[in-house]
Enzyme design. Structure first.
Site, PDB file in Angstrom:
ATOM      1  N   ARG A   1       1.031  -1.886  11.090  1.00 52.05           N
ATOM      2  CA  ARG A   1       1.404  -3.196  10.331  1.00 52.05           C
ATOM      3  C   ARG A   1       2.459  -3.023   9.210  1.00 52.05           C
ATOM      4  O   ARG A   1       2.441  -2.147   8.403  1.00 52.05           O
ATOM      5  CB  ARG A   1       0.009  -3.424   9.748  1.00 52.05           C
ATOM      6  CG  ARG A   1       0.302  -4.858   8.866  1.00 52.05           C
ATOM      7  CD  ARG A   1      -1.082  -5.669   8.557  1.00 52.05           C
ATOM      8  NE  ARG A   1      -0.848  -7.122   9.075  1.00 52.05           N
ATOM      9  CZ  ARG A   1      -1.844  -7.879   8.853  1.00 52.05           C
ATOM     10  NH1 ARG A   1      -2.775  -7.523   7.756  1.00 52.05           N
ATOM     11  NH2 ARG A   1      -1.681  -8.901   9.277  1.00 52.05           N
TER      12      ARG A   1
ATOM     13  N   ARG B   1      -8.075 -15.994   8.742  1.00 51.53           N
ATOM     14  CA  ARG B   1      -8.896 -17.158   7.914  1.00 51.53           C
ATOM     15  C   ARG B   1      -9.249 -18.245   8.848  1.00 51.53           C
ATOM     16  O   ARG B   1     -10.200 -18.967   8.467  1.00 51.53           O
ATOM     17  CB  ARG B   1      -7.624 -17.817   7.310  1.00 51.53           C
ATOM     18  CG  ARG B   1      -7.089 -17.189   5.880  1.00 51.53           C
ATOM     19  CD  ARG B   1      -6.008 -17.869   5.093  1.00 51.53           C
ATOM     20  NE  ARG B   1      -5.763 -16.911   3.904  1.00 51.53           N
ATOM     21  CZ  ARG B   1      -4.896 -15.721   3.825  1.00 51.53           C
ATOM     22  NH1 ARG B   1      -4.129 -15.732   5.165  1.00 51.53           N
ATOM     23  NH2 ARG B   1      -4.613 -15.191   2.718  1.00 51.53           N
TER      24      ARG B   1
ATOM     25  N   TYR C   1       0.853  -1.247  -0.066  1.00 49.25           N
ATOM     26  CA  TYR C   1      -0.088  -0.134  -0.079  1.00 49.25           C
ATOM     27  C   TYR C   1       0.752   1.233  -0.089  1.00 49.25           C
ATOM     28  O   TYR C   1       2.018   1.193   0.191  1.00 49.25           O
ATOM     29  CB  TYR C   1      -0.791  -0.080   1.336  1.00 49.25           C
ATOM     30  CG  TYR C   1      -1.974  -1.160   1.037  1.00 49.25           C
ATOM     31  CD1 TYR C   1      -3.250  -1.057   0.284  1.00 49.25           C
ATOM     32  CD2 TYR C   1      -1.853  -2.242   1.939  1.00 49.25           C
ATOM     33  CE1 TYR C   1      -3.963  -1.916   0.078  1.00 49.25           C
ATOM     34  CE2 TYR C   1      -2.872  -3.055   1.763  1.00 49.25           C
ATOM     35  CZ  TYR C   1      -3.736  -3.142   0.809  1.00 49.25           C
ATOM     36  OH  TYR C   1      -4.871  -4.030   0.588  1.00 49.25           O
TER      37      TYR C   1
END
Length: 184
Positions: free
Chosen positions: A53, A147, A5
């Site tokens: 992060r 997940r 990003y």
């Protein structure tokens, strides 16, 4: 500041090809991300934690590696970051990740130990035993599961039950509270 990003694209040498004061060595590549972090930190209540992060490794030659990740974590810690969320990869399409059980936990552990900042571990953490082991061994301060919750939306409830902490059902499921699940 991870996974390619905008701010991550400044940090990684694979995506930051600048030749001005925002490119080149890691200290200069960190300049803009740290300026943005400082502005957010200044606007965010001081008593509330802030996390960042990062992609600890790019999984590609010439990209970020564990040594770089420790330096990045130190820089953000010096600027008031409270917790480092340590992920990896997704910077370039032709990355070569090394997957496996708890495959990103070693990066969180190294940053925690060497940079002296609290960390969040991610990456194929699937059982409450994994979570307890990571936390009890001091490899990270928090574990994030994505997940596992996609596979089982009641993962947290099931883990709590198996550990002897049955949770009350939310109001919309009130009738279910009478029917405690029985796992075998």
């Amino acid at each position: 500041m991870a996974h390619g990003y905008l701010l991550a694209s400044f940090i990684s040498p694979l995506t930051n090809q600048r030749t001005d004061g925002f490119g080149g060595p890691l200290e200069r590549r960190l300049r803009f991300p740290l300026e943005v972090f400082d502005a957010v930190r200044a606007a965010w209540p001081a008593e509330k934690p802030m996390s960042v992060r990062i992609s600890a490794v790019d999984w590609f030659p010439g990209g970020m590696g564990p040594d770089d990740a420790v330096q990045v974590a130190r820089a953000f810690h010096d600027h008031g970051c409270d917790v480092m969320d340590v992920s990896a990869g997704q910077t370039v399409d032709d990355q070569r990740p090394v997957y496996g059980r708890l495959f990103q936990t070693p990066f969180a552990e190294r940053i925690r130990c060497e940079a002296g900042i609290a960390t969040m571990a991610v990456g194929n953490i699937s059982s409450y035993a994994d979570v307890n082991t990571i936390l009890a061994a001091g490899r990270a301060d928090l574990c994030l599961l994505a997940r596992a919750h996609l596979w089982d939306p009641y993962w947290t409830r099931h883990a709590a039950y198996e550990l002897g902490w049955p949770l009350r059902w939310p109001g919309q499921y009130a009738t279910l509270d009478r029917y405690r699940p029985r796992f075998t």
